[in-house]
Scaffold this motif. Structure first.
Motif, PDB file in Angstrom:
ATOM      1  N   ASP A  94       0.981  -1.133   0.049  1.00  0.00           N
ATOM      2  CA  ASP A  94       0.109   0.064  -0.050  1.00  0.00           C
ATOM      3  C   ASP A  94       0.829   1.332   0.208  1.00  0.00           C
ATOM      4  OD1 ASP A  94      -2.319  -1.408  -0.116  1.00  0.00           O
ATOM      5  OD2 ASP A  94      -2.675  -1.534   2.183  1.00  0.00           O
ATOM      6  N   ALA A  95       2.029   1.215   0.583  1.00  0.00           N
ATOM      7  CA  ALA A  95       2.859   2.482   0.602  1.00  0.00           C
ATOM      8  C   ALA A  95       3.412   2.634  -0.609  1.00  0.00           C
ATOM      9  CB  ALA A  95       4.069   2.041   1.695  1.00  0.00           C
ATOM     10  N   VAL A  96       3.916   1.631  -1.557  1.00  0.00           N
ATOM     11  CA  VAL A  96       4.244   1.935  -2.658  1.00  0.00           C
ATOM     12  C   VAL A  96       3.285   2.182  -3.673  1.00  0.00           C
ATOM     13  CG1 VAL A  96       5.542   0.798  -4.624  1.00  0.00           C
ATOM     14  CG2 VAL A  96       6.332   0.189  -2.177  1.00  0.00           C
ATOM     15  N   LEU A  98       1.122   4.345  -3.092  1.00  0.00           N
ATOM     16  CA  LEU A  98       0.702   5.545  -2.760  1.00  0.00           C
ATOM     17  C   LEU A  98       1.402   6.611  -3.848  1.00  0.00           C
ATOM     18  CD1 LEU A  98       0.393   6.169   1.089  1.00  0.00           C
ATOM     19  CD2 LEU A  98      -1.211   6.672  -0.539  1.00  0.00           C
ATOM     20  N   GLY A  99       2.665   5.846  -4.214  1.00  0.00           N
ATOM     21  CA  GLY A  99       3.430   6.466  -5.438  1.00  0.00           C
ATOM     22  C   GLY A  99       2.240   6.716  -6.526  1.00  0.00           C
ATOM     23  N   ARG A 100       1.361   6.085  -6.740  1.00  0.00           N
ATOM     24  CA  ARG A 100       0.580   6.385  -8.025  1.00  0.00           C
ATOM     25  C   ARG A 100      -0.524   7.376  -7.720  1.00  0.00           C
ATOM     26  NH1 ARG A 100       2.519   5.552 -11.974  1.00  0.00           N
ATOM     27  NH2 ARG A 100       0.739   4.963 -13.388  1.00  0.00           N
ATOM     28  N   VAL A 116       3.178  -1.651  -9.510  1.00  0.00           N
ATOM     29  CA  VAL A 116       3.725  -1.833  -8.045  1.00  0.00           C
ATOM     30  C   VAL A 116       4.410  -3.219  -7.852  1.00  0.00           C
ATOM     31  CG1 VAL A 116       3.007  -1.781  -5.548  1.00  0.00           C
ATOM     32  CG2 VAL A 116       2.174  -0.082  -7.159  1.00  0.00           C
ATOM     33  N   VAL A 144      11.647   0.797   0.606  1.00  0.00           N
ATOM     34  CA  VAL A 144      10.078   1.126   0.440  1.00  0.00           C
ATOM     35  C   VAL A 144       9.934   2.581   0.062  1.00  0.00           C
ATOM     36  CG1 VAL A 144       7.941   1.211   1.558  1.00  0.00           C
ATOM     37  CG2 VAL A 144       9.324  -0.612   2.333  1.00  0.00           C
ATOM     38  N   VAL A 145      10.546   3.563   0.406  1.00  0.00           N
ATOM     39  CA  VAL A 145      10.154   4.888  -0.042  1.00  0.00           C
ATOM     40  C   VAL A 145      10.804   4.991  -1.292  1.00  0.00           C
ATOM     41  CG1 VAL A 145       9.888   6.092   2.413  1.00  0.00           C
ATOM     42  CG2 VAL A 145      12.346   6.130   1.420  1.00  0.00           C
ATOM     43  N   ARG A 148       8.505   3.647  -3.793  1.00  0.00           N
ATOM     44  CA  ARG A 148       7.162   4.355  -3.974  1.00  0.00           C
ATOM     45  C   ARG A 148       7.546   5.642  -4.654  1.00  0.00           C
ATOM     46  NH1 ARG A 148       4.733   7.526   1.191  1.00  0.00           N
ATOM     47  NH2 ARG A 148       6.606   8.690   0.823  1.00  0.00           N
ATOM     48  N   ALA A 151       7.464   4.276  -8.206  1.00  0.00           N
ATOM     49  CA  ALA A 151       5.875   4.095  -8.622  1.00  0.00           C
ATOM     50  C   ALA A 151       5.242   5.333  -9.011  1.00  0.00           C
ATOM     51  CB  ALA A 151       5.274   3.253  -7.460  1.00  0.00           C
ATOM     52  N   GLN A 152       5.789   6.246  -8.882  1.00  0.00           N
ATOM     53  CA  GLN A 152       5.366   7.685  -9.224  1.00  0.00           C
ATOM     54  C   GLN A 152       5.683   7.754 -10.737  1.00  0.00           C
ATOM     55  OE1 GLN A 152       5.926  10.595  -6.201  1.00  0.00           O
ATOM     56  NE2 GLN A 152       5.579  12.185  -7.544  1.00  0.00           N
TER      57      GLN A 152
END
Length: 250
Positions: A94-96, A98-100, A116, A144-145, A148, A151-152
């Motif tokens: 879910d954290a990754v 969020l990059g979307r 993702v 993870v960050v 993310r 993933a953006q």
């Protein structure tokens, strides 16, 4: 050029942090921002995506002035990874995902979920997908960050000391992933780096800051023992070992 910085200046009160700083970066390039503590590296990075507003100068993203763009417009083009990130009761997946967020209009699509999963695999996080962030080590959380941010799908990726919490193996893996993404996805990467040898291994261009100003900028030709010694105030030698440049403090 995807990003062009022209003569920016920044102050905290009466204290000058950046003075007449300028450089440019193309798509596919990995630029390392270098310099000793207090040189203004992190401040410079934060001005690039409007976290901080420069007092003078301009920052052009594909010809558009960044300070005049809205947050969504910036998020669609630029991703930023800070030095520190607070963990919470959220899964890695879910954290990754969020990059979307800048790209999602109503809800995540199958394409978003597939992307993702692919990034988790590339960053070595597949087995952590359903673990919670507050169960991870500092190094795992750092990965993870970065995942993310990838993933953006940014055009410019900004990283503030991306390997600060990683062991040697993970430093190499993460920077290699970022380097490959820069080439494959045509992303411009701008990273604040403390480890000169990691910077030399993975970067195409270098920006050496000293006393609020750009001391040297360019490719490997600027990473001389003389320039490094003057920028950091420490005598060094630069050697080539197995075709890799290495900085050795004297």
């Amino acid at each position: 050029m995807i990003l062009t910085v022209n003569g920016i200046e920044f102050r905290y009160g009466s204290r000058t942090i950046l003075e007449k700083v300028g450089f440019s970066v193309q798509r596919g390039e990995f630029l390392s921002i270098l310099g000793n503590n207090g040189a203004g590296k992190s401040t410079l990075l934060k001005t690039l995506n409007k976290i901080l507003l420069p007092k003078k100068g301009s920052i052009l993203l594909e010809g558009q002035e960044v300070t005049k763009l809205g947050r969504l417009a910036i998020a669609l083009k630029m991703a930023y990874v800070a030095q520190n990130f607070e963990s919470c009761r959220q899964t890695v997946f879910d954290a990754v995902l969020l990059g979307r967020k800048p790209h999602i209009k109503w809800e995540a699509t199958a394409a978003d979920l597939t992307l993702v999963h692919g990034i988790l695999a590339k960053t070595g996080l597949r087995e952590f997908a359903w673990r919670y962030l507050d169960e991870l080590s500092g190094g795992e959380l750092q990965k993870v960050v970065i995942a993310r941010a990838l993933a953006q799908e940014p055009e410019v990726l900004l990283l503030d000391e991306p390997t600060s919490n990683l062991d040697l193996k993970n430093q190499m893996e993460v920077l290699k992933t970022i380097q490959i993404a820069a080439k494959e996805k045509n992303i411009a990467v701008i990273a604040v780096m403390h480890d000169l040898n990691l910077a030399l291994r993975f970067s195409d261009k270098f920006l050496l800051l000293q006393d609020t100003k750009v001391f040297a900028a360019g490719g490997l030709e600027v990473m001389t023992a003389e320039n490094i010694a003057q920028a950091y105030g420490v005598p060094v030698t630069v050697e080539r070992i197995q075709n890799q440049m290495v900085v050795i403090p004297m």
